[in-house]
Design a protein around this motif. Structure first.
Motif, short mmCIF file in Angstrom:
data_model
loop_
_atom_site.label_atom_id
_atom_site.label_comp_id
_atom_site.label_asym_id
_atom_site.label_seq_id
_atom_site.Cartn_x
_atom_site.Cartn_y
_atom_site.Cartn_z
N VAL A 28 -12.70 -21.41 12.51
CA VAL A 28 -11.76 -21.83 13.46
C VAL A 28 -10.65 -20.75 13.31
O VAL A 28 -10.00 -20.76 12.13
CB VAL A 28 -11.10 -23.41 13.40
N THR A 29 -10.15 -19.97 14.29
CA THR A 29 -9.03 -19.08 14.32
C THR A 29 -7.77 -19.99 15.16
O THR A 29 -8.06 -20.18 16.32
CB THR A 29 -9.52 -17.81 14.78
N GLY A 30 -6.83 -19.97 14.52
CA GLY A 30 -5.67 -20.57 15.06
C GLY A 30 -4.84 -19.58 15.55
O GLY A 30 -4.56 -18.42 15.14
N PHE A 31 -4.20 -19.65 16.76
CA PHE A 31 -3.50 -18.62 17.49
C PHE A 31 -2.14 -19.36 17.63
O PHE A 31 -1.83 -19.95 18.52
CB PHE A 31 -4.18 -18.25 18.89
N LEU A 32 -1.11 -18.98 16.85
CA LEU A 32 0.28 -19.82 16.76
C LEU A 32 1.28 -19.09 17.08
O LEU A 32 1.25 -17.75 16.88
CB LEU A 32 0.16 -20.07 15.04
N GLY A 33 2.07 -19.78 17.85
CA GLY A 33 3.37 -18.89 18.25
C GLY A 33 4.14 -19.97 19.28
O GLY A 33 3.34 -21.15 19.85
N PRO A 34 5.40 -19.70 19.38
CA PRO A 34 6.24 -20.60 20.02
C PRO A 34 5.71 -20.59 21.69
O PRO A 34 5.31 -19.42 22.08
CB PRO A 34 7.46 -20.27 19.82
N ASN A 35 6.14 -21.37 22.50
CA ASN A 35 6.13 -21.31 23.88
C ASN A 35 6.62 -19.95 24.49
O ASN A 35 7.75 -19.63 23.95
CB ASN A 35 6.49 -22.42 24.65
N GLY A 36 6.07 -19.44 25.20
CA GLY A 36 6.27 -17.93 25.86
C GLY A 36 6.04 -16.74 24.96
O GLY A 36 6.80 -15.45 25.21
N ALA A 37 5.32 -17.11 23.88
CA ALA A 37 5.05 -15.74 22.87
C ALA A 37 3.86 -14.84 23.49
O ALA A 37 3.73 -14.03 22.79
CB ALA A 37 4.64 -16.45 21.47
N GLY A 38 3.29 -15.20 24.31
CA GLY A 38 2.08 -14.33 24.88
C GLY A 38 0.59 -14.99 24.53
O GLY A 38 -0.28 -14.20 25.04
N LYS A 39 0.78 -16.18 23.91
CA LYS A 39 -0.70 -16.81 23.89
C LYS A 39 -1.66 -16.72 25.12
O LYS A 39 -2.66 -16.44 25.08
CB LYS A 39 -0.60 -18.12 23.23
N THR A 40 -1.12 -17.72 26.14
CA THR A 40 -1.87 -17.94 27.25
C THR A 40 -2.06 -16.43 28.11
O THR A 40 -3.35 -16.24 28.36
CB THR A 40 -1.21 -18.87 28.16
N THR A 41 -1.27 -15.65 28.09
CA THR A 41 -1.42 -14.41 28.59
C THR A 41 -2.74 -13.68 28.03
O THR A 41 -3.55 -13.23 28.63
CB THR A 41 -0.16 -13.64 28.32
N THR A 42 -2.85 -13.78 26.66
CA THR A 42 -3.80 -13.02 25.77
C THR A 42 -5.28 -13.98 26.21
O THR A 42 -6.17 -13.23 26.47
CB THR A 42 -3.51 -13.34 24.45
#
Length: 204
Positions: free
Chosen positions: A29-43
């Motif tokens: 399980v790879t966690g993709f961690l960051g604040p809102n607006g960090a670029g997670k959903t775009t990625t």
């Protein structure tokens, strides 16, 4: 595996993702961690070809998403928790996805049981709580018994018991050799779930 290589996405003058590279390995399980607006959903949207990167690359099992011969059985994704017709029942929502993916209706009942929505399967989605909608989204992602899961904030709306259930389910799926990539902005959640963590801030 899932591999992101030098991914960049611009929206006009806004640099949403900036030269991002990482890998998510099978059986983990790879966690993709960051604040809102960090670029997670775009990625994650770039990974499943819902947007075109400005530059760079994102692949699943060595291929771009549109090149996959059977994407439903390769990648299960949750990117929107409210992508439902409110007048449909939970079961009919999943049957629609199953037919599009040439998946037998029997699998619909299997995933409903897996996400503990069997008793609510014949209720209209507009009456579902946010947590129930998250479970229905996960059921849709699991319909094709995929090799990789790409999940954007799947714990949103779940109560503590639901979060524990989700953690156990995702770890079980990873133990079967699947690649599980999960985004979150909650550090404690990732600390209990992830084998590996990718941290992103301001697109980097």
């Amino acid at each position: 595996m899932i591999e992101v290589s030098h991914l960049t996405k611009r929206y006009g003058s806004v640099l949403a993702v900036d030269d991002l590279s990482f890998r998510a390995e099978p059986g983990r399980v790879t966690g993709f961690l960051g604040p809102n607006g960090a670029g997670k959903t775009t990625t994650l949207r770039a990974l499943v070809a819902l947007l075109h990167p400005t530059s760079g690359d994102a692949r699943v099992l060595g291929q771009h998403y549109p090149e996959l011969a059977d994407p439903v059985r390769t990648v299960g994704a949750i990117l929107e928790s409210n992508a439902f017709h409110p007048g449909r029942t939970g079961r009919n929502h999943l049957r629609t996805i199953a037919r599009a993916g040439r998946i037998d209706d029997a699998r619909v009942d299997e995933v409903l049981a897996l996400v503990d929505l069997g008793a609510a399967a014949h209720r209209r989605v507009k009456g579902y709580s946010l947590g129930m909608k998250q479970r229905l989204s996960l059921a849709g992602a699991l319909l094709g018994d995929p090799q990789a899961l790409v999940l954007d904030e799947p714990a949103n709306g779940l109560d503590p018991q639901g979060i524990r259930w989700l953690r156990d389910l995702l770890r079980s799926l990873a133990s079967q050799g699947r690649t599980v990539l999960v985004s979150s902005h909650v550090l404690t959640e990732m600390a209990q779930l992830a084998d590996d963590v990718v941290i992103i801030a301001k697109g980097r």
